[in-house]
Design an enzyme around this catalytic site. Sequence first.
Site, PDB file in Angstrom:
ATOM      1  N   ASP A 215      11.048  10.351 -16.537  1.00 56.22           N
ATOM      2  CA  ASP A 215      12.120  10.482 -15.556  1.00 56.22           C
ATOM      3  C   ASP A 215      12.485  11.946 -15.354  1.00 56.22           C
ATOM      4  O   ASP A 215      12.338  12.769 -16.266  1.00 56.22           O
ATOM      5  CB  ASP A 215      13.375   9.741 -16.031  1.00 56.22           C
ATOM      6  CG  ASP A 215      13.143   8.256 -16.218  1.00 56.22           C
ATOM      7  OD1 ASP A 215      12.332   7.677 -15.474  1.00 56.22           O
ATOM      8  OD2 ASP A 215      13.785   7.668 -17.120  1.00 56.22           O
TER       9      ASP A 215
ATOM     10  N   ASP B  31      17.648   7.700 -13.340  1.00 56.54           N
ATOM     11  CA  ASP B  31      17.836   6.358 -13.879  1.00 56.54           C
ATOM     12  C   ASP B  31      19.135   6.316 -14.675  1.00 56.54           C
ATOM     13  O   ASP B  31      19.407   7.208 -15.494  1.00 56.54           O
ATOM     14  CB  ASP B  31      16.678   5.973 -14.794  1.00 56.54           C
ATOM     15  CG  ASP B  31      15.420   5.586 -14.022  1.00 56.54           C
ATOM     16  OD1 ASP B  31      15.432   5.676 -12.775  1.00 56.54           O
ATOM     17  OD2 ASP B  31      14.423   5.217 -14.675  1.00 56.54           O
TER      18      ASP B  31
ATOM     19  N   ARG C 199      14.108   2.162  -4.064  1.00 60.86           N
ATOM     20  CA  ARG C 199      15.183   2.236  -5.058  1.00 60.86           C
ATOM     21  C   ARG C 199      16.196   3.314  -4.688  1.00 60.86           C
ATOM     22  O   ARG C 199      16.230   4.383  -5.298  1.00 60.86           O
ATOM     23  CB  ARG C 199      14.636   2.481  -6.466  1.00 60.86           C
ATOM     24  CG  ARG C 199      13.712   1.406  -6.983  1.00 60.86           C
ATOM     25  CD  ARG C 199      13.318   1.647  -8.429  1.00 60.86           C
ATOM     26  NE  ARG C 199      12.452   0.586  -8.926  1.00 60.86           N
ATOM     27  CZ  ARG C 199      11.933   0.547 -10.150  1.00 60.86           C
ATOM     28  NH1 ARG C 199      12.200   1.520 -10.996  1.00 60.86           N
ATOM     29  NH2 ARG C 199      11.160  -0.455 -10.516  1.00 60.86           N
TER      30      ARG C 199
ATOM     31  N   ASP D 101       8.220   8.711 -13.171  1.00 60.75           N
ATOM     32  CA  ASP D 101       8.959   7.450 -13.161  1.00 60.75           C
ATOM     33  C   ASP D 101      10.179   7.621 -12.264  1.00 60.75           C
ATOM     34  O   ASP D 101      10.045   7.943 -11.096  1.00 60.75           O
ATOM     35  CB  ASP D 101       9.321   7.049 -14.585  1.00 60.75           C
ATOM     36  CG  ASP D 101       9.714   5.581 -14.695  1.00 60.75           C
ATOM     37  OD1 ASP D 101       9.782   4.886 -13.667  1.00 60.75           O
ATOM     38  OD2 ASP D 101       9.961   5.121 -15.818  1.00 60.75           O
TER      39      ASP D 101
END
Length: 348
Positions: free
Chosen positions: A161, A188, A241, A184
Amino acid sequence: MPALFRRSAVATALLLTALTFAPTSTAAAVETAPTSTAAAVETAPTGFAAVNALGQNGTTGGAGGPTVTVTTAAQFLDYIARPGPYVIQVSGTITLPTGSSDGMHDVTSDKTIIGLGSTARLVGGGLNIGLPVDDDVTSPPANAVHNVIIRNLSLSGATDDLINVQMFSHHIWIDHNDLSNGDDGAVDIKRGSDYVTVSWNRFHDHDKTLLLGHDDDNGAQDIGRLRVTYHHNYFDASDQRHPRVRFSELTHVYNNYYRDNSYGVASTNDAKILMEGNYFFSVNNPGRVEFSGDLGRIVQRDNILVDCNHEIETRGSVPEPRTLYPYTADPASSVPTVVPAGAGVGKI
């Protein structure tokens, strides 16, 4: 092929629901004593990061601590790991090592990490804000990481991330950054984290952009938490997302500019999302509750859709953000001008 929509419905009823809040180094760097100048660099966040809760009065980062300027990975990693408040100014490009951590580097509480000018960059690694994962912890521990600000940085090329927030971390402000090309997630937020604002960032050349709640089986940590505000972000042909949400007590998504994305927001596992005053251009699915797993909730108002293949899916009711914090939403029609001009680095 569904017809293209030009504009969403202007308003959908909101249920006004009140929420109850629980109230030594070998690297050399330039360091100065705390001064009012360091505090002057800070401006307060809008949204959940500004709410007084969990013993933290808003999000102030490293205000009141020393200001340091770092130019090397050794200096940077030293200061982000130290206890106590620090304002850490990043100058130039710093390449973070991968090592045994898959390139994720821990940030401790009470830190401001801020880039100088428009050329400060972190490449090759990501920032982890949170304690190690422990599924047995189901309420905020006393030592949860808190009060962290990340601003005016370009982050790219991480092997995991770009920014990860986990394990009940709270009062986090991620603002005016440029995020791209992570392996990724870009940002997050998961495992009981709370009171977070993600604002005025540009996301581009990235696939899985924003994850809020990582797993359908993690309700024990997440239910009643994951309160996040996303505002004035520029989703510049990032794919999906924006955010993808599970369990959130309230996710407020307002005044973001979506351009050329596969989908915008997805709500599952009874997550409560208000989508307000956003502008969607060439987005296949702007907002989804028919997605994967248990259905979530979406209430939408004052959004504009242009050349989108589907309308925003709505379901259920959500809390009203104005009962929780003050904010002013811009007209959705101004978003394609205001957001690209103000989002990203070199703007503060």
